[in-house]
Design an enzyme around this catalytic site. Structure first.
Site, PDB file in Angstrom:
ATOM      1  N   GLY A   1       4.734 -34.608 101.540  1.00  0.00           N
ATOM      2  CA  GLY A   1       5.457 -33.948 100.918  1.00  0.00           C
ATOM      3  C   GLY A   1       6.069 -32.614  99.472  1.00  0.00           C
ATOM      4  O   GLY A   1       5.019 -33.677  98.794  1.00  0.00           O
TER       5      GLY A   1
ATOM      6  N   CYS B   1       6.519 -39.530  93.792  1.00  0.00           N
ATOM      7  CA  CYS B   1       6.661 -37.897  93.718  1.00  0.00           C
ATOM      8  C   CYS B   1       5.896 -37.336  92.228  1.00  0.00           C
ATOM      9  O   CYS B   1       5.884 -38.304  91.941  1.00  0.00           O
ATOM     10  CB  CYS B   1       8.357 -37.603  92.782  1.00  0.00           C
ATOM     11  SG  CYS B   1       8.521 -35.823  92.665  1.00  0.00           S
ATOM     12  N   LEU B   2       5.366 -36.286  93.583  1.00  0.00           N
ATOM     13  CA  LEU B   2       4.301 -35.798  92.802  1.00  0.00           C
ATOM     14  C   LEU B   2       4.580 -35.485  91.037  1.00  0.00           C
ATOM     15  O   LEU B   2       3.503 -35.271  90.944  1.00  0.00           O
ATOM     16  CB  LEU B   2       3.548 -34.545  93.690  1.00  0.00           C
ATOM     17  CG  LEU B   2       2.872 -34.805  95.384  1.00  0.00           C
ATOM     18  CD1 LEU B   2       2.527 -34.181  95.864  1.00  0.00           C
ATOM     19  CD2 LEU B   2       1.591 -35.985  94.298  1.00  0.00           C
TER      20      LEU B   2
ATOM     21  N   HIS C   1      15.134 -31.619  95.797  1.00  0.00           N
ATOM     22  CA  HIS C   1      14.363 -31.102  94.670  1.00  0.00           C
ATOM     23  C   HIS C   1      14.582 -29.353  94.774  1.00  0.00           C
ATOM     24  O   HIS C   1      15.131 -28.406  93.704  1.00  0.00           O
ATOM     25  CB  HIS C   1      12.624 -30.858  94.983  1.00  0.00           C
ATOM     26  CG  HIS C   1      11.963 -32.008  94.363  1.00  0.00           C
ATOM     27  ND1 HIS C   1      12.049 -32.639  92.721  1.00  0.00           N
ATOM     28  CD2 HIS C   1      11.044 -33.022  95.642  1.00  0.00           C
ATOM     29  CE1 HIS C   1      11.477 -33.291  93.606  1.00  0.00           C
ATOM     30  NE2 HIS C   1      10.917 -33.485  94.148  1.00  0.00           N
TER      31      HIS C   1
HETATM   32 NI    NI Z   1       9.189 -35.662  95.122  1.00  0.00          NI
END
Ligand code: NI
Length: 167
Positions: free
Chosen positions: A46, A91-92, A137
């Site tokens: 995502g 999370c990226l 986010h």
């Molecule tokens: Ni994230």
């Protein structure tokens, strides 16, 4: 198509609140394509526009094994939620960090697709987690904001060390 640079926690731009998309035009469709490419390349399941420093309400998700089930959600809003689940999240924008976060078990989310059609998705399990994580986010929230202050301090120290090593 283009790969977009992903902001890293604790970059203050991750705290910006995304504004709703008023018109789904070619710019938004290009943004969604570039976000999808960036997510697949990372790889991740995502990505929110906030993470690529675009503060509009757009998220992309693909939780499929085959990486062939892209979901693009514009102006997503939670219409209903119930239950509780705890899942280990990553999370990226917070590379190498994973921790347990409590989320709703089921969510109903309303959103616009890239044709501007209003759609509803009912999700549970991983998809429900992913939707809540990405929608956070857009509100300027990263999953580590759900953790204790002590854990957040440790994560910042660890990421600062990583940044020094890779710089
Ligand atoms: Ni994230």
């Amino acid at each position: 198509m283009a790969l977009l640079p992903i902001l890293r926690f604790p970059d203050p731009r991750l705290k910006k609140i995304a504004s709703p998309v008023e018109k789904i035009d070619d710019g938004i469709r290009r943004l969604a394509r570039d976000m999808a490419e960036t997510m697949y390349e990372a790889p991740g399941i995502g990505l929110a526009a906030t993470q690529v420093d675009v503060h509009r309400q757009v998220i992309v998700i693909d939780i499929s094994e085959a990486r062939d089930s892209l979901l693009v959600l514009v102006n997503p809003a939670i219409a209903a939620r119930d239950g509780v689940q705890v899942c280990e999240e990553g999370c990226l924008s917070v590379p190498g960090i994973y921790d347990k976060v409590e989320r709703a078990e089921h969510v109903t989310v309303r959103y616009l697709d890239l044709e501007g059609e209003m759609r509803t998705i009912d999700a549970d399990g991983l998809l429900a987690v992913c939707l809540q994580h990405e929608m956070d986010h857009l509100q300027g929230k990263v999953f580590v904001d759900h953790l204790s202050q002590l854990k957040q301090t440790r994560i910042k120290a660890k990421l600062a060390k990583q940044a020094r090593i890779t710089a």
